[in-house]
Enzyme design. Structure first.
Site, PDB file in Angstrom:
ATOM      1  N   SER A 157       0.845  -1.194   0.000  1.00 28.67           N
ATOM      2  CA  SER A 157       0.000   0.000   0.000  1.00 28.67           C
ATOM      3  C   SER A 157       0.879   1.242   0.000  1.00 28.67           C
ATOM      4  O   SER A 157       2.042   1.195   0.413  1.00 28.67           O
ATOM      5  CB  SER A 157      -0.885   0.005   1.253  1.00 28.67           C
ATOM      6  OG  SER A 157      -1.465   1.262   1.486  1.00 28.67           O
ATOM      7  N   TYR A 182       0.407  -0.016  10.777  1.00 27.86           N
ATOM      8  CA  TYR A 182       0.009  -0.386   9.413  1.00 27.86           C
ATOM      9  C   TYR A 182       1.120  -0.059   8.429  1.00 27.86           C
ATOM     10  O   TYR A 182       1.460  -0.867   7.555  1.00 27.86           O
ATOM     11  CB  TYR A 182      -1.274   0.356   9.040  1.00 27.86           C
ATOM     12  CG  TYR A 182      -1.773   0.059   7.640  1.00 27.86           C
ATOM     13  CD1 TYR A 182      -2.269  -1.203   7.316  1.00 27.86           C
ATOM     14  CD2 TYR A 182      -1.752   1.042   6.650  1.00 27.86           C
ATOM     15  CE1 TYR A 182      -2.730  -1.473   6.029  1.00 27.86           C
ATOM     16  CE2 TYR A 182      -2.219   0.773   5.366  1.00 27.86           C
ATOM     17  CZ  TYR A 182      -2.700  -0.489   5.067  1.00 27.86           C
ATOM     18  OH  TYR A 182      -3.148  -0.758   3.795  1.00 27.86           O
TER      19      TYR A 182
END
Length: 328
Positions: A157, A182
């Site tokens: 990502s 994350y």
């Protein structure tokens, strides 16, 4: 030779869908393993690969839900797997290896995003453990079944911009930040592909990617007020974000990386919008976590493609999981 982070003008782009990039490609006789292949981008990935003729094995933490979601998709099958549980990973891999089948594509799509502080296994931070360590163990345990010419694709990502590897405290023992956690996990996805490609490039190539920004069940842990602050939705819950993709578009880059003939002989690179991404321009300051109103990250951070960092992460991951298909 290392593949440079440089666009190759693939002919596809932001609006391309998984079906677009598979046009004219026959995957009959090929087998793909797609984690999380029953929801959001994963579901569209499974559907597109199956429509192109592939057999798609979907390991799922919720097998009953997965079977319902995949009902009607010919060529898809479900087995149980919890990436946060290394014994579950071992069980799935053992069952697959016992089937005697070979693997042509592994797409590590399953993930958790910005969840509350959670510990799994021996106290590991859950996003790092699920998004990275679970996939690391899975690929290494499945390695005897991976055929020459196969591709391994790690769905990362642009969130990798939120944190480099936190070697002094990778499991957030000294204070948890959901977005930094994350970010570290997504950086780990990129580094995993870099080192796997270096180890296996004579027969198997590996890629990582940013699928695009898409509202899917992946954001289930993010409070509504945060989604409003980020400009994703309005007060009524309607999507208002600019520059977001549909799930069909979001699945395209993973499918492209797994199948495109344009990538033959290449590997170890981070992709986005169905092409190889450029490095983040020099001088763009690093960020820690996600901030409302912050500009969208650009390209791939050099720390995420650093071969020394990748080798260090591989060794650390092998130590934690107890598995390394390339150990001498």
């Amino acid at each position: 030779m290392t593949t440079p982070q440089r666009r190759i003008d693939s002919g596809f782009g932001f609006e391309s869908t998984a079906r677009d990039v598979l046009a004219g490609i026959d995957l009959s006789g090929r087998l793909a393993v797609v984690t999380g292949g029953y929801s959001g981008l994963g579901l569209e990935t499974t559907r597109a690969l199956a429509e192109a003729g592939a057999r798609v094995v979907v390991p799922a933490r919720r097998p009953a839900v997965a079977k319902e979601a995949l009902d009607g998709i010919g060529g898809a099958e479900v087995d149980e797997l919890d990436l946060g549980d290394l014994e579950s990973v071992r069980g799935f891999a053992d069952r697959f290896l016992a089937s005697g089948r070979g693997i042509d594509m592994i797409i590590g799509n399953a993930a958790v995003m910005a969840c509350p502080e959670t510990r799994v296994g021996p106290g590991w931070e859950a996003q790092f453990a699920t998004n990275h360590l679970g996939h690391f163990a899975l690929v290494n345990r499945l390695w005897p079944a991976v055929r020459p010419g196969a591709r391994v694709v790690a769905v990362s990502s642009q969130g990798h911009h939120f944190s480099r590897m936190r070697w002094d405290d990778p499991h957030f023992a000294r204070g948890y930040d959901r977005w930094e956690a994350y970010g570290q996990a997504k950086t780990a996805n990129v580094l995993f592909a870099v080192h796997l490609d270096a180890l296996a490039k004579d027969s198997v190539r590996a890629f990582s990617l940013h699928p695009g920004s898409i509202l899917t069940p992946l954001q289930r842990h993010i409070p509504k007020e945060d989604k409003i602050a980020y400009g994703w939705i309005d007060e009524d819950g309607n999507e208002i974000a600019q520059g977001f993709k549909t799930p069909e578009q979001g699945a395209a880059t993973a499918v492209w990386a797994a199948t495109s003939p344009r990538l033959d002989g290449m590997g170890g690179v981070y992709c986005m919008d169905c092409d190889i991404a450029e490095p983040t321009p020099a001088g763009v300051p690093e960020v820690r976590g996600r901030k409302a109103g912050a500009p969208a990250p650009v390209g791939v951070r050099p720390y995420a493609t650093d071969p020394d960092e990748a080798a260090r992460l591989w060794a650390y991951s092998a130590e934690l999981t107890g598995v390394d298909a390339f150990a001498e």
